[in-house]
Every structure is written in structure tokens, then in C-alpha cells.
Write a protein that holds these residues in place. Structure first.
Motif, PDB file in Angstrom:
ATOM      1  N   VAL A 106       0.848  -1.200   0.000  1.00  0.00           N
ATOM      2  CA  VAL A 106       0.000   0.000   0.000  1.00  0.00           C
ATOM      3  C   VAL A 106       0.882   1.248   0.000  1.00  0.00           C
ATOM      4  CG1 VAL A 106      -1.709   1.341   1.308  1.00  0.00           C
ATOM      5  CG2 VAL A 106      -1.951  -1.146   1.121  1.00  0.00           C
ATOM      6  N   VAL A 107       1.858   1.284   0.890  1.00  0.00           N
ATOM      7  CA  VAL A 107       2.749   2.442   1.012  1.00  0.00           C
ATOM      8  C   VAL A 107       3.564   2.637  -0.266  1.00  0.00           C
ATOM      9  CG1 VAL A 107       4.788   3.272   2.253  1.00  0.00           C
ATOM     10  CG2 VAL A 107       2.821   2.438   3.525  1.00  0.00           C
ATOM     11  N   ALA A 108       3.978   1.555  -0.889  1.00  0.00           N
ATOM     12  CA  ALA A 108       4.732   1.662  -2.141  1.00  0.00           C
ATOM     13  C   ALA A 108       3.867   2.279  -3.246  1.00  0.00           C
ATOM     14  CB  ALA A 108       5.247   0.296  -2.576  1.00  0.00           C
ATOM     15  N   ALA A 109       2.593   1.924  -3.276  1.00  0.00           N
ATOM     16  CA  ALA A 109       1.690   2.427  -4.312  1.00  0.00           C
ATOM     17  C   ALA A 109       1.132   3.813  -3.974  1.00  0.00           C
ATOM     18  CB  ALA A 109       0.540   1.444  -4.525  1.00  0.00           C
ATOM     19  N   GLN A 110       0.901   4.069  -2.697  1.00  0.00           N
ATOM     20  CA  GLN A 110       0.328   5.342  -2.240  1.00  0.00           C
ATOM     21  C   GLN A 110       1.173   5.889  -1.085  1.00  0.00           C
ATOM     22  OE1 GLN A 110      -2.119   7.209  -3.342  1.00  0.00           O
ATOM     23  NE2 GLN A 110      -2.804   5.840  -4.950  1.00  0.00           N
ATOM     24  N   PRO A 111       2.342   6.442  -1.367  1.00  0.00           N
ATOM     25  CA  PRO A 111       3.259   6.870  -0.301  1.00  0.00           C
ATOM     26  C   PRO A 111       2.706   7.967   0.610  1.00  0.00           C
ATOM     27  CG  PRO A 111       4.209   7.265  -2.482  1.00  0.00           C
ATOM     28  CD  PRO A 111       2.891   6.635  -2.695  1.00  0.00           C
ATOM     29  N   GLN A 112       1.685   8.650   0.185  1.00  0.00           N
ATOM     30  CA  GLN A 112       1.115   9.723   1.014  1.00  0.00           C
ATOM     31  C   GLN A 112      -0.017   9.237   1.925  1.00  0.00           C
ATOM     32  OE1 GLN A 112       2.803  12.454   1.101  1.00  0.00           O
ATOM     33  NE2 GLN A 112       4.055  11.810  -0.627  1.00  0.00           N
ATOM     34  N   TYR A 113      -0.379   7.960   1.820  1.00  0.00           N
ATOM     35  CA  TYR A 113      -1.472   7.407   2.637  1.00  0.00           C
ATOM     36  C   TYR A 113      -0.929   7.076   4.027  1.00  0.00           C
ATOM     37  CZ  TYR A 113      -5.363   4.433   4.093  1.00  0.00           C
ATOM     38  OH  TYR A 113      -6.414   3.886   4.776  1.00  0.00           O
ATOM     39  N   TYR A 114      -1.106   8.021   4.937  1.00  0.00           N
ATOM     40  CA  TYR A 114      -0.461   7.933   6.247  1.00  0.00           C
ATOM     41  C   TYR A 114      -1.037   6.852   7.158  1.00  0.00           C
ATOM     42  CZ  TYR A 114      -4.349  10.508   8.327  1.00  0.00           C
ATOM     43  OH  TYR A 114      -5.593  10.890   8.768  1.00  0.00           O
ATOM     44  N   VAL A 115      -2.240   6.407   6.915  1.00  0.00           N
ATOM     45  CA  VAL A 115      -2.860   5.382   7.768  1.00  0.00           C
ATOM     46  C   VAL A 115      -2.043   4.085   7.707  1.00  0.00           C
ATOM     47  CG1 VAL A 115      -4.960   4.048   8.191  1.00  0.00           C
ATOM     48  CG2 VAL A 115      -5.134   6.452   7.477  1.00  0.00           C
ATOM     49  N   ALA A 116      -1.611   3.708   6.512  1.00  0.00           N
ATOM     50  CA  ALA A 116      -0.783   2.509   6.356  1.00  0.00           C
ATOM     51  C   ALA A 116       0.590   2.718   6.987  1.00  0.00           C
ATOM     52  CB  ALA A 116      -0.651   2.141   4.882  1.00  0.00           C
ATOM     53  N   HIS A 117       1.105   3.938   6.915  1.00  0.00           N
ATOM     54  CA  HIS A 117       2.393   4.239   7.557  1.00  0.00           C
ATOM     55  C   HIS A 117       2.293   4.029   9.072  1.00  0.00           C
ATOM     56  CE1 HIS A 117       4.845   5.857   4.278  1.00  0.00           C
ATOM     57  NE2 HIS A 117       3.740   6.403   3.804  1.00  0.00           N
ATOM     58  N   ARG A 118       1.204   4.528   9.663  1.00  0.00           N
ATOM     59  CA  ARG A 118       1.023   4.371  11.117  1.00  0.00           C
ATOM     60  C   ARG A 118       0.973   2.888  11.485  1.00  0.00           C
ATOM     61  NH1 ARG A 118      -0.578   8.164  14.552  1.00  0.00           N
ATOM     62  NH2 ARG A 118      -1.692   9.311  12.941  1.00  0.00           N
ATOM     63  N   ALA A 119       0.198   2.125  10.731  1.00  0.00           N
ATOM     64  CA  ALA A 119       0.087   0.688  11.007  1.00  0.00           C
ATOM     65  C   ALA A 119       1.458   0.014  10.915  1.00  0.00           C
ATOM     66  CB  ALA A 119      -0.904   0.043  10.040  1.00  0.00           C
ATOM     67  N   LEU A 120       2.193   0.321   9.856  1.00  0.00           N
ATOM     68  CA  LEU A 120       3.531  -0.263   9.698  1.00  0.00           C
ATOM     69  C   LEU A 120       4.455   0.127  10.842  1.00  0.00           C
ATOM     70  CD1 LEU A 120       4.390   0.045   5.897  1.00  0.00           C
ATOM     71  CD2 LEU A 120       4.278  -2.046   7.259  1.00  0.00           C
ATOM     72  N   GLY A 121       4.421   1.379  11.225  1.00  0.00           N
ATOM     73  CA  GLY A 121       5.282   1.846  12.304  1.00  0.00           C
ATOM     74  C   GLY A 121       5.091   1.054  13.586  1.00  0.00           C
ATOM     75  N   TYR A 122       3.847   0.809  13.932  1.00  0.00           N
ATOM     76  CA  TYR A 122       3.567   0.042  15.143  1.00  0.00           C
ATOM     77  C   TYR A 122       3.825  -1.450  14.954  1.00  0.00           C
ATOM     78  CZ  TYR A 122       1.776   4.057  17.672  1.00  0.00           C
ATOM     79  OH  TYR A 122       1.680   5.269  18.335  1.00  0.00           O
ATOM     80  N   LEU A 123       3.518  -1.973  13.771  1.00  0.00           N
ATOM     81  CA  LEU A 123       3.753  -3.399  13.515  1.00  0.00           C
ATOM     82  C   LEU A 123       5.234  -3.748  13.522  1.00  0.00           C
ATOM     83  CD1 LEU A 123       1.047  -4.138  10.790  1.00  0.00           C
ATOM     84  CD2 LEU A 123       1.178  -5.145  13.085  1.00  0.00           C
ATOM     85  N   TYR A 124       6.082  -2.862  13.009  1.00  0.00           N
ATOM     86  CA  TYR A 124       7.523  -3.129  13.017  1.00  0.00           C
ATOM     87  C   TYR A 124       8.062  -3.273  14.443  1.00  0.00           C
ATOM     88  CZ  TYR A 124       7.980  -1.937   8.014  1.00  0.00           C
ATOM     89  OH  TYR A 124       7.895  -1.904   6.649  1.00  0.00           O
ATOM     90  N   LEU A 125       7.399  -2.632  15.386  1.00  0.00           N
ATOM     91  CA  LEU A 125       7.847  -2.683  16.784  1.00  0.00           C
ATOM     92  C   LEU A 125       7.174  -3.786  17.595  1.00  0.00           C
ATOM     93  CD1 LEU A 125       7.783   1.132  17.591  1.00  0.00           C
ATOM     94  CD2 LEU A 125       9.795  -0.279  17.134  1.00  0.00           C
ATOM     95  N   LYS A 126       6.217  -4.442  16.998  1.00  0.00           N
ATOM     96  CA  LYS A 126       5.364  -5.394  17.732  1.00  0.00           C
ATOM     97  C   LYS A 126       6.145  -6.487  18.469  1.00  0.00           C
ATOM     98  CE  LYS A 126       1.293  -8.234  17.331  1.00  0.00           C
ATOM     99  NZ  LYS A 126       0.181  -8.638  16.515  1.00  0.00           N
ATOM    100  N   TYR A 127       7.189  -6.981  17.870  1.00  0.00           N
ATOM    101  CA  TYR A 127       7.906  -8.114  18.467  1.00  0.00           C
ATOM    102  C   TYR A 127       9.140  -7.687  19.263  1.00  0.00           C
ATOM    103  CZ  TYR A 127       4.719 -10.748  15.615  1.00  0.00           C
ATOM    104  OH  TYR A 127       3.578 -11.254  15.058  1.00  0.00           O
TER     105      TYR A 127
END
Length: 192
Positions: free
Chosen positions: A93-114
Motif C-alpha cells: 500500500v505504502v509503495a503504491a500510495q506513499p502519502q497514505y499515512y494510515v498505512a504508515h502508522r500501522a507499519l510503524g507500530y507493527l515493526y515494533l510489535k515483536y
């Protein structure tokens, strides 16, 4: 001669079977609509099943529809504790729509999940390479989300992460980066 006829019929049979198994763009789009309906009606198992089926035919969806599907499927997987699948789709999603911040937020938290206690302030900067790698992956995502949709919790997390990896330069230039990232934010994906 008999072998040639048998070979010809075999080839025709194989071609017919493979064409029957290949979904048309309209069929794939109909399945996408069914996926959305199941998801919106809370039919998680059915939606997950349809998402799995759609994955092999996503190229038959129009690009904006495909991105919307990836985002919806990612959210479905994220809610179902399937973080690895969610991350893969949010990255698309981020690769196709780099300005879509909702996916950025999700990724940011998911990268830290573990990473245990990733959000807790440390007395001294971490030297744990896994922690540092996760934080460095997470920060650009969280910053884009923060720039587009300011949130005190996200800002606190960003500052904590910079302190925890000892990146004073990153922390002091944060406000400037946030201003730059705040342009052209997208908060809703369109199917059109």
C-alpha cells in the motif's frame, strides 16, 4: 496416427481446463466485492478465505482497487494477529500510495510489535541490533503518520525511540522533518 489424435485431445483438454480455472477480471472484481461485504458484516473467516483467493488474481484488479484491497486485507490480518501478512500488504500500500499515512502508522507500530518494551524509555541508548533495526524501520513510518495526523502518543513514542537509540540529530531535526512530511497527505483510499 492414434498417438497424434490422443496427444491433440490431451492438449485441448489441458487448455480447456486451464482456461476454466483462470478467473476473468469481472469475476475477480466480484470476489473483491464479496470480500468487502464479508469484512463489513464481520464475517472474518469468510473475508479471510476470500482474501486468500484474491491474492493470486490481484493483477486483474484495477490499480486503485488493488491498493484498496491490499489495505483492507492488511487490516483484516492485523486484527487477526497475522502481523507478517499485514506488514507485507501494508508495504505494498505504502509503495503504491506513499502519502497514505494510515498505512504508515500501522507499519510503524507493527515493526515494533515483536520488540519487548520498545516504547519504554531506556536509561542508556540500546546496543541491541534487533531493537535498533526495528526502530529505524519504524521511525519513518511513524513520522509520516505524525506529520499527517498529529497524535500525542505517537509523538511521545517517536521521541522515546530516538532517545533509546541515541540519535540526537534525528531528535533535534524532527520538527523540520514533520513539516516537510505534512504535505499531500492522503487519509482515504479510493477505488477509482
Amino acid at each position: 496416427m492414434f498417438r497424434q489424435i490422443l496427444l491433440l485431445f490431451s492438449l485441448l483438454f489441458i487448455v480447456t481446463i486451464s482456461r476454466a480455472q483462470t478467473a476473468t477480471a469481472d469475476e475477480v472484481y466480484d470476489k473483491y466485492l464479496d470480500f468487502n461485504l464479508a469484512r463489513l458484516q464481520g464475517e472474518v473467516e469468510k473475508a479471510t478465505d476470500l482474501a486468500e483467493q484474491l491474492m493470486k488474481d490481484t493483477l486483474k484488479l484495477k490499480p486503485h482497487v488493488r491498493v484498496n484491497f491490499y489495505n483492507s486485507a492488511a487490516k483484516l490480518y492485523e486484527d487477526g494477529s497475522q502481523s507478517v501478512k499485514a506488514i507485507e500488504l501494508y508495504e505494498r500500500v505504502v509503495a503504491a500510495q506513499p502519502q497514505y499515512y494510515v498505512a504508515h502508522r500501522a507499519l510503524g507500530y507493527l515493526y515494533l510489535k515483536y520488540i519487548p518494551d520498545a516504547d519504554k524509555p531506556l536509561d542508556i541508548p540500546s546496543t541491541n541490533p534487533d531493537y535498533i533495526k526495528a526502530v529505524k524501520k519504524s521511525l519513518p513510518q511513524l513520522e509520516k503518520a505524525q506529520a499527517c495526523d498529529a497524535d500525542d502518543n505517537t509523538l511521545t513514542l517517536i521521541k522515546t525511540l530516538y532517545k533509546n537509540i541515541g540519535d540526537v540529530k534525528g531528535l533535534t531535526s524532527l520538527n523540520e522533518r514533520l513539516k516537510g512530511l505534512s504535505k499531500n497527505c492522503i487519509d482515504i483510499l479510493s477505488d477509482e
